[in-house]
Design an enzyme around this catalytic site. Structure first.
Site, short mmCIF file in Angstrom:
data_model
loop_
_atom_site.label_atom_id
_atom_site.label_comp_id
_atom_site.label_asym_id
_atom_site.label_seq_id
_atom_site.Cartn_x
_atom_site.Cartn_y
_atom_site.Cartn_z
N CYS A 45 4.19 0.71 2.03
CA CYS A 45 4.90 -0.40 1.39
C CYS A 45 5.06 -1.59 2.32
CB CYS A 45 6.26 0.05 0.85
SG CYS A 45 6.13 1.43 -0.30
N ALA A 73 9.21 5.95 -4.19
CA ALA A 73 8.75 4.56 -4.24
C ALA A 73 8.54 4.15 -5.69
CB ALA A 73 7.46 4.40 -3.45
N ILE A 74 8.67 2.84 -5.92
CA ILE A 74 8.50 2.28 -7.26
C ILE A 74 7.61 1.05 -7.15
CG2 ILE A 74 9.65 1.22 -9.24
CD1 ILE A 74 12.18 2.81 -8.38
N GLY A 75 6.60 0.97 -8.00
CA GLY A 75 5.73 -0.20 -8.08
C GLY A 75 5.26 -0.35 -9.51
N GLY A 129 4.54 2.78 -12.00
CA GLY A 129 5.85 3.42 -12.09
C GLY A 129 6.39 3.92 -10.78
N ILE A 142 0.82 -1.20 0.00
CA ILE A 142 0.00 0.00 0.00
C ILE A 142 0.86 1.26 0.00
CG2 ILE A 142 -0.19 0.18 2.53
CD1 ILE A 142 -3.18 0.95 2.05
N THR A 143 0.38 2.29 -0.67
CA THR A 143 1.06 3.58 -0.63
C THR A 143 0.02 4.68 -0.78
OG1 THR A 143 2.96 4.84 -1.46
CG2 THR A 143 1.54 3.81 -3.12
#
Length: 245
Positions: free
Chosen positions: A181, A150-152, A163, A82-83
């Site tokens: 996260c 952050a990257i996802g 992204g 989660i973000t």
């Protein structure tokens, strides 16, 4: 590491700064671009934007990571947990057809390298944490190790979507409602907080655009000298990608 482009195409990336856009609207826009790119009917594209305040939960989000007060959360198909997205945070969605052989981890490392470079250009020292994705400010007298970007991502039919997010001058109190996260032993920060001045999305956007494009092409190679020293391995890995054939 290799300086070769990770893209399947040598044509220019279509960079589109689109301002503030609702998360679900942007998600649908991404899907449109992803399908077009996978079908060979559209170019590689990068969307640069901000979202109104919203929580999104990746595939590995646990119930205890979510807001305890019932705040709505959008479940999405990216990797990670989660973000939060919201005003003052630069969000980038590179929609890129990856070259063969597809190396998703190295693609994430390229995005990290780009964001580390942006932080360097603005005067914030950052690096990587072994076993975790994203970009981090090392622990110091101002606080514990803290995530600044952050990257996802998701890779579908060989094309990337979702992204990165870079905290510029966002209200970080939004992260207090969640376990960002899924990681409990670190903090969250922003460029503005680290520099003690207002760093806007407008200031960071062109730097991020240039750095991400350079990293994708291999003009900004991934280096091995930006791992932050830690006394022990992290307890939560922070996996951030999902891969679908």
């Amino acid at each position: 590491m290799s300086a070769k482009s990770c893209r399947a195409s040598a044509d220019p990336v279509d960079v589109r700064p689109i301002g503030t856009i609702d998360y679900l609207e942007a998600w649908e826009l991404q899907r449109t671009y992803v399908n077009a790119r996978a079908d060979g009917a559209g170019p590689d594209t990068m969307l640069l934007l901000e979202h109104p305040s919203v929580y999104t939960a990746g595939k590995r989000t646990e119930p205890e990571d979510r807001p305890a007060d019932g705040t709505p959360v959008i479940d999405v198909d990216r990797g990670g947990k989660i973000t939060w997205h919201g005003p003052g945070q630069l969000v980038g969605y590179p929609i890129i057809k990856l070259g063969d052989p597809i190396d998703v981890v190295h693609y994430v490392r390229r995005i990290e390298e780009a964001l580390i470079t942006v932080c360097d250009q603005l005067g914030v020292h950052t690096g990587r944490v072994e076993g975790r994705s994203g970009v981090w400010v090392p622990a110091d007298d101002r606080g514990p190790e803290r995530k600044i970007a952050a990257i996802g991502i998701r890779v579908q039919r060989g094309v990337t979507m979702h992204g990165f997010e870079l905290n510029c001058n966002a209200d970080l109190s939004a992260f207090d409602k969640i376990i960002p996260c899924g990681i409990r032993d670190v903090g969250t920060t922003s460029l503005s907080r680290e520099l003690d001045r207002d760093v806007t999305v407008a200031e960071a956007l062109p730097l991020a655009s240039d750095a991400v494009l350079a990293a994708l092409e291999g003009d900004l190679p991934v280096t091995d000298d930006r791992w932050l020293p830690r006394p022990e391995a992290p307890k939560a890995a922070g996996v951030t990608f999902a891969l679908q054939p």
